[in-house]
Design a protein around this motif. Structure first.
Motif, PDB file in Angstrom:
ATOM      1  N   SER A 177       0.373  -0.855  -0.110  1.00  0.00           N
ATOM      2  CA  SER A 177       0.213  -0.158  -0.501  1.00  0.00           C
ATOM      3  C   SER A 177       0.179   1.388  -0.206  1.00  0.00           C
ATOM      4  O   SER A 177       0.262   2.460  -0.353  1.00  0.00           O
ATOM      5  CB  SER A 177      -0.926  -0.179   1.120  1.00  0.00           C
ATOM      6  N   VAL A 178       1.733   1.266   0.892  1.00  0.00           N
ATOM      7  CA  VAL A 178       3.266   2.467   0.374  1.00  0.00           C
ATOM      8  C   VAL A 178       3.936   2.792  -0.575  1.00  0.00           C
ATOM      9  O   VAL A 178       4.821   3.417  -0.556  1.00  0.00           O
ATOM     10  CB  VAL A 178       3.498   2.762   1.685  1.00  0.00           C
ATOM     11  N   ARG A 179       3.975   2.205  -1.771  1.00  0.00           N
ATOM     12  CA  ARG A 179       4.598   1.705  -2.941  1.00  0.00           C
ATOM     13  C   ARG A 179       5.350   3.130  -3.416  1.00  0.00           C
ATOM     14  O   ARG A 179       5.769   3.668  -3.467  1.00  0.00           O
ATOM     15  CB  ARG A 179       4.569   0.521  -3.822  1.00  0.00           C
ATOM     16  N   SER A 180       4.148   3.396  -3.448  1.00  0.00           N
ATOM     17  CA  SER A 180       4.148   4.580  -4.442  1.00  0.00           C
ATOM     18  C   SER A 180       4.668   5.797  -3.958  1.00  0.00           C
ATOM     19  O   SER A 180       4.880   6.801  -3.747  1.00  0.00           O
ATOM     20  CB  SER A 180       2.547   4.920  -4.441  1.00  0.00           C
ATOM     21  N   ILE A 181       4.442   5.908  -2.015  1.00  0.00           N
ATOM     22  CA  ILE A 181       5.314   6.261  -1.177  1.00  0.00           C
ATOM     23  C   ILE A 181       6.848   5.897  -1.287  1.00  0.00           C
ATOM     24  O   ILE A 181       7.937   7.357  -1.037  1.00  0.00           O
ATOM     25  CB  ILE A 181       5.097   7.254   0.632  1.00  0.00           C
ATOM     26  N   CYS A 182       6.916   4.806  -0.641  1.00  0.00           N
ATOM     27  CA  CYS A 182       8.218   4.444  -0.792  1.00  0.00           C
ATOM     28  C   CYS A 182       9.449   4.750  -1.712  1.00  0.00           C
ATOM     29  O   CYS A 182      10.447   4.360  -1.994  1.00  0.00           O
ATOM     30  CB  CYS A 182       8.128   2.373  -0.343  1.00  0.00           C
ATOM     31  N   LEU A 183       9.235   4.228  -3.072  1.00  0.00           N
ATOM     32  CA  LEU A 183       9.319   4.103  -4.761  1.00  0.00           C
ATOM     33  C   LEU A 183      10.539   2.979  -4.165  1.00  0.00           C
ATOM     34  O   LEU A 183      11.896   3.439  -4.689  1.00  0.00           O
ATOM     35  CB  LEU A 183       9.992   5.645  -4.987  1.00  0.00           C
ATOM     36  N   PRO A 184      10.115   1.747  -3.888  1.00  0.00           N
ATOM     37  CA  PRO A 184      11.532   1.489  -4.239  1.00  0.00           C
ATOM     38  C   PRO A 184      12.870   0.828  -5.444  1.00  0.00           C
ATOM     39  O   PRO A 184      13.876   1.000  -5.078  1.00  0.00           O
ATOM     40  CB  PRO A 184      10.882  -0.472  -3.508  1.00  0.00           C
TER      41      PRO A 184
END
Length: 545
Positions: A177-184
């Protein structure tokens, strides 16, 4: 022991991905996607369907609250089964089957908390998989107990240090869910840990925008919908789920129920004057990410750091201005035509300014470079307009706009300002604390900083397209108080063109994947945030070719 209890579910998150734990527990991001929503629905069904009862020789109870001062952990169990005086925790998971360490640690932690509460040794617990309706026995052996305590200590250490972990960057990122924030993928690439990411992930920012500028209209709320009405006639009817932002221009009434609903749903409302000038915004609750804003303020108070960031903003703006003029040169059938000499001279002047950007040692010097480059750009702006359209542009003027072209540019910049403010607030930064534009009361300095690279390629491009395609004509303007302004009935054309431009795709200069301008705005703000927190080494502006 710390006064702050770590939720049981967050220990699970830490074991699964320490970086996600950081975003949720340290920065306070709580993003709900389809996977989380599905899990919540299934858990709610469990909590309502299962009642406290006796079943044979077992006593079943649901949602017991547990807390441990020793471990500093608290939370609710899904279910507790008691047999022969021994309680066994039961944790429900939405999957069909699994053997995940993070789930086992969460269950073992429930067992440890139950032991502390009851004084009874608990040998095992169960994980019930809702998808397959099967449950798996998990022994609480010495190894699992030790691992569980170690993970709790590590999570506590991360909370105390507030140091963001490196990206996990594997299959666990899929569906996060936080991928767009994390930008791994992006962070891993910038640290040379992987190849370029192949595609951008879904955004969290503004999607559909509702523009309302017809005098006498009222914005109302009914059920889960927003209505735009005039004289008891409904003009627009939009589900809240499809709405990302509301832009109001002029004399439009926003009812209190609609206002409260928009705030509750996290939908910002932007206010423009009747002439399109940005007045301000009604914004939802400010992001709780105080750590990010502290990092922003620290950088803003360091002149050398401000200068470095400002160079990036100016570099992006100047490169995009040059590219806009070069495209006009390439469109000419004969690039040696003497009529193009002023255009070529101004392109050369901009290139000269570009070379001076990195050599600037003071912010005032950089402001001069940016000003000279902008003067050269607007000095050749008329070359990008078809002469037969009747728009004569001589120079940039703002308050008031001295001609029709300036009126369109100012209107476009107002909309762009509103979009950047929304993106900045979505990420959690302060739109009023900038680095290139110096602090001034009520001035959205950071939005103006980030606007620089987007001005030529979004706002100016919209204006040029509208004029050259004859979608806006000289007679579509009115003159008032010494300025030119677009007539109300023609603004819908402008809004449509602006939204169309934001939905056009480009190739990101750094990651080389395709994304829309709309998504690019949020991505650039997130990259800036990662630079401010020290997660990446530099901020790279968005430039086009």
């Amino acid at each position: 022991m710390s006064e702050t209890y770590i939720p049981l579910s967050q220990v699970n998150t830490y074991v699964f991905c320490p970086r996600r734990f950081y975003y949720e527990s340290v920065e306070g991001h709580q993003v709900v996607n389809e996977h989380i929503e599905e899990g919540k629905i299934k858990h709610e069904h469990v909590h309502t369907a299962v009642k406290d009862r006796k079943k044979g020789d077992k006593t079943i109870s649901r949602r017991q609250y547990l807390a441990s001062d020793t471990l500093g952990v608290s939370g609710y169990t899904d279910l507790v089964e008691e047999k022969n005086g021994i309680p066994y925790p039961v944790e429900f998971k939405k999957a069909g089957v699994g053997n995940w360490l993070n789930d086992q640690v969460q269950l073992c932690l429930q067992g440890l908390l139950l032991e502390e509460k009851t004084g009874v040794s608990i040998p095992h617990g169960y994980i019930f998989y809702i998808g397959s309706k099967r449950r798996r026995k998990v022994p609480f052996d010495k190894e699992l107990r030790e691992i569980t305590r170690e993970y709790v200590a590590e999570a506590r250490s991360l909370l105390d240090s507030r140091k963001i972990p490196k990206p996990i960057h594997d299959n666990r990122c899929n569906g996060c869910s936080v991928r767009s924030i994390c930008l791994p993928d992006e962070v891993a690439y910038l640290h040379e840990l992987d190849e370029r990411p192949k595609r951008i992930k879904p955004a969290l920012g503004v999607d559909n925008v509702l523009y309302v500028d017809e005098p006498g209209c009222a914005i109302k709320k009914t059920g889960e919908r927003i209505l735009v009405a005039k004289e008891n006639e409904v003009i627009r009817d939009i589900p809240l789920i499809h709405l990302g932002q509301v832009v109001i221009s002029g004399n439009v009434n926003l009812t209190t129920p609609a206002m409260q609903t928009l705030l509750y749903e996290g939908i910002p409302v932007v206010f423009l004057s009747a002439y399109g000038r940005y007045h301000g915004a009604l914004t939802p609750q400010v992001s709780r990410n105080s750590l990010l804003r502290c990092a922003q303020h620290k950088v803003a108070n360091r002149p050398e750091a401000c200068l470095d960031l400002s160079k990036a903003f100016v570099r992006g703006k100047v490169a995009n201005m040059r590219m806009m003029l070069q495209r006009r040169k390439w469109q000419s059938a004969d690039s040696t035509d003497s009529a193009l000499e002023p255009l070529l001279a101004n392109i050369k002047a901009i290139q000269t300014m570009e070379k001076r950007i990195d050599k600037a040692t003071e912010l005032s010097e950089l402001l001069g470079i940016e000003g000279n480059a902008s003067a050269a750009y607007f000095g050749a702006f008329n070359f990008m307009l078809k002469s037969e359209m009747g728009f004569d542009f001589q120079r940039r003027s703002r308050r008031p706009p001295a001609d029709a072209t300036n009126a369109l540019l100012s209107f476009a910049y107002s909309l762009l300002t509103a979009d950047l403010i929304s993106a900045i607030q979505t990420v959690g930064l302060d739109p009023y604390v900038g680095f290139f534009h110096q602090l001034k009361y009520g001035k959205p300095c950071l939005a103006l900083d980030l606007m620089e690279e987007f001005r030529p390629i979004i706002a100016d491009s919209v204006v040029i397209t509208l004029i050259n395609n004859r979608r806006i004509k000289p007679e579509d303007f009115t003159q008032s108080h010494g300025g030119w302004y677009l007539k109300e009935h023609r603004r819908k054309v402008f809004y449509a063109a602006y939204e169309t431009r934001k939905n056009e795709t480009i190739t990101h200069p750094l990651f080389k994947y395709k994304l829309t301008f709309r998504r690019a705005m949020e991505l650039q703000v997130r990259l800036l945030a990662k630079y401010l927190t020290g997660e990446i080494d530099q901020y790279t502006p968005l430039t086009v070719r």
